[in-house]
Design a protein around this motif. Structure first.
Motif, PDB file in Angstrom:
ATOM      1  N   ASP A  21       0.870  -1.170   0.000  1.00 52.65           N
ATOM      2  CA  ASP A  21       0.000   0.000   0.000  1.00 52.65           C
ATOM      3  C   ASP A  21       0.911   1.226   0.000  1.00 52.65           C
ATOM      4  OD1 ASP A  21      -1.739   2.081   0.410  1.00 52.65           O
ATOM      5  OD2 ASP A  21      -2.840   1.123   2.042  1.00 52.65           O
ATOM      6  N   ILE A  22       0.823   2.037  -1.052  1.00 50.61           N
ATOM      7  CA  ILE A  22       1.734   3.190  -1.188  1.00 50.61           C
ATOM      8  C   ILE A  22       1.612   4.152  -0.020  1.00 50.61           C
ATOM      9  CG2 ILE A  22       0.151   4.652  -2.522  1.00 50.61           C
ATOM     10  CD1 ILE A  22       2.632   5.456  -4.216  1.00 50.61           C
ATOM     11  N   ARG A  23       0.456   4.150   0.621  1.00 48.49           N
ATOM     12  CA  ARG A  23       0.266   5.052   1.756  1.00 48.49           C
ATOM     13  C   ARG A  23       1.149   4.680   2.943  1.00 48.49           C
ATOM     14  NH1 ARG A  23      -6.091   4.664   2.420  1.00 48.49           N
ATOM     15  NH2 ARG A  23      -5.565   2.524   1.815  1.00 48.49           N
ATOM     16  N   GLN A  24       1.701   3.460   2.934  1.00 42.43           N
ATOM     17  CA  GLN A  24       2.547   3.019   4.031  1.00 42.43           C
ATOM     18  C   GLN A  24       4.015   3.417   3.847  1.00 42.43           C
ATOM     19  OE1 GLN A  24       1.434  -1.184   3.851  1.00 42.43           O
ATOM     20  NE2 GLN A  24       0.228  -0.950   5.725  1.00 42.43           N
ATOM     21  N   LEU A  25       4.319   4.094   2.738  1.00 39.29           N
ATOM     22  CA  LEU A  25       5.683   4.600   2.553  1.00 39.29           C
ATOM     23  C   LEU A  25       6.011   5.602   3.648  1.00 39.29           C
ATOM     24  CD1 LEU A  25       5.975   5.276  -1.283  1.00 39.29           C
ATOM     25  CD2 LEU A  25       7.152   3.506   0.018  1.00 39.29           C
ATOM     26  N   ARG A  26       7.252   5.545   4.117  1.00 43.71           N
ATOM     27  CA  ARG A  26       7.691   6.502   5.124  1.00 43.71           C
ATOM     28  C   ARG A  26       7.872   7.889   4.508  1.00 43.71           C
ATOM     29  NH1 ARG A  26       6.364   4.472  10.009  1.00 43.71           N
ATOM     30  NH2 ARG A  26       7.349   2.458  10.424  1.00 43.71           N
ATOM     31  N   SER A  27       7.994   8.866   5.385  1.00 42.60           N
ATOM     32  CA  SER A  27       8.011  10.270   4.951  1.00 42.60           C
ATOM     33  C   SER A  27       9.140  10.589   3.982  1.00 42.60           C
ATOM     34  CB  SER A  27       8.115  11.179   6.178  1.00 42.60           C
ATOM     35  OG  SER A  27       7.008  10.998   7.023  1.00 42.60           O
ATOM     36  N   GLY A  28      10.317   9.969   4.205  1.00 46.10           N
ATOM     37  CA  GLY A  28      11.450  10.259   3.335  1.00 46.10           C
ATOM     38  C   GLY A  28      11.180   9.925   1.884  1.00 46.10           C
ATOM     39  N   TRP A  29      10.506   8.802   1.652  1.00 47.33           N
ATOM     40  CA  TRP A  29      10.175   8.424   0.280  1.00 47.33           C
ATOM     41  C   TRP A  29       9.161   9.377  -0.327  1.00 47.33           C
ATOM     42  CZ3 TRP A  29      13.670   5.632  -1.689  1.00 47.33           C
ATOM     43  CH2 TRP A  29      14.325   4.654  -0.939  1.00 47.33           C
ATOM     44  N   TRP A  30       8.205   9.837   0.462  1.00 45.36           N
ATOM     45  CA  TRP A  30       7.230  10.805  -0.052  1.00 45.36           C
ATOM     46  C   TRP A  30       7.908  12.113  -0.445  1.00 45.36           C
ATOM     47  CZ3 TRP A  30       2.960   9.524  -2.027  1.00 45.36           C
ATOM     48  CH2 TRP A  30       2.213   8.448  -1.531  1.00 45.36           C
ATOM     49  N   ILE A  31       8.898  12.515   0.330  1.00 41.71           N
ATOM     50  CA  ILE A  31       9.645  13.735   0.004  1.00 41.71           C
ATOM     51  C   ILE A  31      10.385  13.563  -1.322  1.00 41.71           C
ATOM     52  CG2 ILE A  31      11.590  15.192   0.713  1.00 41.71           C
ATOM     53  CD1 ILE A  31      10.677  14.672   3.634  1.00 41.71           C
ATOM     54  N   LEU A  32      10.994  12.387  -1.508  1.00 41.36           N
ATOM     55  CA  LEU A  32      11.701  12.126  -2.765  1.00 41.36           C
ATOM     56  C   LEU A  32      10.729  12.084  -3.948  1.00 41.36           C
ATOM     57  CD1 LEU A  32      14.346   9.431  -1.722  1.00 41.36           C
ATOM     58  CD2 LEU A  32      14.708  11.874  -2.163  1.00 41.36           C
ATOM     59  N   ILE A  33       9.551  11.515  -3.738  1.00 44.45           N
ATOM     60  CA  ILE A  33       8.536  11.489  -4.800  1.00 44.45           C
ATOM     61  C   ILE A  33       8.135  12.913  -5.175  1.00 44.45           C
ATOM     62  CG2 ILE A  33       6.132  10.900  -5.312  1.00 44.45           C
ATOM     63  CD1 ILE A  33       6.564   8.340  -3.625  1.00 44.45           C
ATOM     64  N   PHE A  34       7.917  13.743  -4.164  1.00 38.46           N
ATOM     65  CA  PHE A  34       7.541  15.139  -4.405  1.00 38.46           C
ATOM     66  C   PHE A  34       8.634  15.863  -5.191  1.00 38.46           C
ATOM     67  CE2 PHE A  34       7.253  19.625  -3.416  1.00 38.46           C
ATOM     68  CZ  PHE A  34       5.888  19.887  -3.444  1.00 38.46           C
ATOM     69  N   ILE A  35       9.883  15.732  -4.741  1.00 39.88           N
ATOM     70  CA  ILE A  35      11.000  16.399  -5.416  1.00 39.88           C
ATOM     71  C   ILE A  35      11.138  15.894  -6.853  1.00 39.88           C
ATOM     72  CG2 ILE A  35      13.515  16.665  -5.437  1.00 39.88           C
ATOM     73  CD1 ILE A  35      13.406  16.607  -2.360  1.00 39.88           C
ATOM     74  N   GLY A  36      10.956  14.582  -7.047  1.00 45.83           N
ATOM     75  CA  GLY A  36      11.037  14.019  -8.389  1.00 45.83           C
ATOM     76  C   GLY A  36       9.973  14.574  -9.321  1.00 45.83           C
ATOM     77  N   LEU A  37       8.755  14.713  -8.808  1.00 47.47           N
ATOM     78  CA  LEU A  37       7.669  15.271  -9.621  1.00 47.47           C
ATOM     79  C   LEU A  37       7.911  16.747  -9.940  1.00 47.47           C
ATOM     80  CD1 LEU A  37       4.559  13.595  -7.944  1.00 47.47           C
ATOM     81  CD2 LEU A  37       5.477  13.137 -10.227  1.00 47.47           C
ATOM     82  N   HIS A 155       7.454  25.609   1.335  1.00 44.19           N
ATOM     83  CA  HIS A 155       8.170  25.548   2.604  1.00 44.19           C
ATOM     84  C   HIS A 155       7.325  25.088   3.791  1.00 44.19           C
ATOM     85  CE1 HIS A 155      10.806  28.447   0.346  1.00 44.19           C
ATOM     86  NE2 HIS A 155      11.700  27.619   0.835  1.00 44.19           N
ATOM     87  N   ARG A 156       6.023  25.233   3.719  1.00 43.08           N
ATOM     88  CA  ARG A 156       5.176  24.785   4.829  1.00 43.08           C
ATOM     89  C   ARG A 156       4.147  23.757   4.371  1.00 43.08           C
ATOM     90  NH1 ARG A 156       8.817  28.241   6.500  1.00 43.08           N
ATOM     91  NH2 ARG A 156       7.887  29.712   5.044  1.00 43.08           N
ATOM     92  N   GLY A 157       4.256  23.315   3.127  1.00 35.48           N
ATOM     93  CA  GLY A 157       3.293  22.387   2.571  1.00 35.48           C
ATOM     94  C   GLY A 157       3.699  20.936   2.731  1.00 35.48           C
ATOM     95  N   PHE A 158       3.616  20.177   1.653  1.00 34.08           N
ATOM     96  CA  PHE A 158       3.764  18.721   1.687  1.00 34.08           C
ATOM     97  C   PHE A 158       5.087  18.263   2.301  1.00 34.08           C
ATOM     98  CE2 PHE A 158       4.622  14.536  -0.127  1.00 34.08           C
ATOM     99  CZ  PHE A 158       3.430  13.882   0.107  1.00 34.08           C
ATOM    100  N   ILE A 159       6.214  18.842   1.860  1.00 38.78           N
ATOM    101  CA  ILE A 159       7.523  18.408   2.361  1.00 38.78           C
ATOM    102  C   ILE A 159       7.652  18.685   3.857  1.00 38.78           C
ATOM    103  CG2 ILE A 159       9.992  18.926   2.313  1.00 38.78           C
ATOM    104  CD1 ILE A 159       9.870  19.111  -0.669  1.00 38.78           C
TER     105      ILE A 159
END
Length: 296
Positions: A21-37, A155-159
């Protein structure tokens, strides 16, 4: 400190199989996904602007392009997490608008207090700008609103919010405040004492914006604070905003005082007065934090 780069364990004692379940990814991976997008939006920025320019859109109409792309990236990440823009602090309703306008007034008040101290020490006087106009004032408000939306979403959003999930509030605050200050290091006039004072001030201001989000769980208050400070600084009083010149309703006349008193061409953000006001506001915001949150 929590781990931020490991997925949650999806197995249990009653089953030998597990589903991802992608929602179970830890925060670090979500940050990398955001930066990649975000990186993927870079090559399409100019083609998008050119496409709409060819359709007859003006440069003024296309000013929000960067913000809209970051908003799109934020929305995609939230969609993957089965969340909405409300979850990142963009629930646009009566409460949100009230916090936004409150923040705007607070930002104006902070700037007025800062300039009042500079004036009291003989650092500045004012005269009406012959080029003042309601058009300049309103267009400046439009540009600073877009800038505030963009910077606060970044700066105060998703990351920022994933960092809070991963390493706690104060760890996230330190990282984002450092990046916020560093992001202005290449601005005009960032040298010598201006660099030191302005960097410290920007760091503290970022902490205030972060507290504004954390207390309200909304981006409305930090966006308003950011807008009120910048707009009143640049388009009302005519100071430089982080080193960038703006046409104001008034023209500030800097007197023969040290730059750490007046802020110089960089603007009041490089003055000791701004540091003092920022520290006072920071302490006041801390007072609104529940004691249980101080160690978060």
């Amino acid at each position: 400190m929590k781990h931020i780069f490991f997925t949650a364990n999806t197995t249990n004692s009653t089953s030998t199989t597990s589903t991802f379940d992608i929602r179970q990814l830890r925060s670090g991976w979500w940050i990398l996904i955001f930066i990649g997008l975000v990186a993927l939006t870079r090559p399409i920025y100019k083609p998008i602007k050119q496409f709409f320019t060819d359709l007859g859109f003006t440069a003024e109409m296309l000013e929000p392009t960067s913000f809209l792309l970051i908003l799109l990236v934020t929305w995609i990440c939230l969609k993957l997490r089965k969340e909405s823009l409300n979850d990142v602090g963009l629930a646009i309703n009566k409460k949100w608008l009230t916090q936004f306008f409150t923040g705007t007034l607070m930002g104006i008040t902070m700037l007025a207090a800062t300039v009042g101290i500079i004036w009291a020490f003989g650092g500045v006087t004012f005269e009406l700008n012959a080029e003042r106009s309601l058009n300049v004032l309103s267009y400046g408000l439009y540009l600073f609103l877009i800038g505030s939306l963009l910077e606060e979403l970044l700066h105060r959003g998703f990351i920022f919010q994933r960092l809070i999930d991963g390493i706690g509030f104060w760890g996230a605050q330190f990282i984002i405040a450092s990046l916020f200050a560093l992001g202005h290091s290449g601005n005009p006039g960032m040298e010598d004492t201006t660099f030191i004072i302005a960097s410290l001030d920007l760091f503290i201001v970022s902490l205030i914006f972060g507290l504004a989000y954390f207390i309200t769980k909304s981006l409305a208050l930090p966006i308003g604070l950011h807008l009120g400070w910048n707009w009143s600084q640049g388009n009302i009083l005519g100071f430089g905003v982080s080193g960038h010149e703006h046409t104001g309703w008034f023209t500030p006349i800097l007197n023969d005082k040290a730059q750490w008193v007046t802020g110089g061409e960089f603007g009041p953000e490089a003055s000791i007065a701004s540091l003092v006001v920022g520290l006072v506001v920071f302490v006041l915001f801390i007072a609104f934090l529940p004691k249980s949150k101080l160690d978060a």
